[in-house]
Design a protein around this motif. Sequence first.
Motif, short mmCIF file in Angstrom:
data_model
loop_
_atom_site.label_atom_id
_atom_site.label_comp_id
_atom_site.label_asym_id
_atom_site.label_seq_id
_atom_site.Cartn_x
_atom_site.Cartn_y
_atom_site.Cartn_z
N GLY A 98 -2.77 4.27 2.54
CA GLY A 98 -3.24 2.98 3.05
C GLY A 98 -4.02 2.18 2.01
N THR A 99 -3.94 2.59 0.74
CA THR A 99 -4.63 1.84 -0.32
C THR A 99 -3.58 1.14 -1.20
N THR B 202 0.80 -1.22 0.00
CA THR B 202 0.00 0.00 0.00
C THR B 202 0.84 1.27 0.00
N ARG C 295 -7.84 -1.71 0.80
CA ARG C 295 -7.04 -1.26 1.94
C ARG C 295 -6.35 -2.45 2.62
#
Length: 160
Positions: free
Chosen positions: A27-28, A23, A69
């Motif tokens: 946070g992706t 990520t 996520r």
Amino acid sequence: MVEKLPASISRTIQTKLVLPPDTNHLGTIFGGTVLSYIDEIAAITAMKHSKGVVVTASIDTVNFLSSARVGDILLLEGLVVSTGRTSMEVYVKVECQNLETGEKTTTTTAILTMVAVNETGKPTPVLGVEPETEADYKLFKLAQERKERRLKVKELLGES
């Protein structure tokens, strides 16, 4: 008459867990990580159809529709939707499943062209594909349009 294999022969499903190294700072999942997963499942899908080694010739379209996520599960599904003499068009769908809710969301779709090759790297013929589901038929019917668009782009760029 060209011999055809049922589309289900090539259908491939993989499951991946989104981990922190996959990520970005938001946070992706990195788009490049998703592309790597897509290329891998497309290759496996095409190898199942051709019963041999394949290489990626092109990634026709990639649609990033939503993100995943850390902790999400990615469900990847690949299917050969059309074939040429040595090439196979592979459709890949990536879904994200939230572990807590079980909810699934389509995150990415892609269409890739894979080419079967022999031990010296030369293209080798593949069998046709026979769509089986309504979705298979839709993708199959649009394959010729996608092929013509790819050829026009190659011509415009002087790649023919």
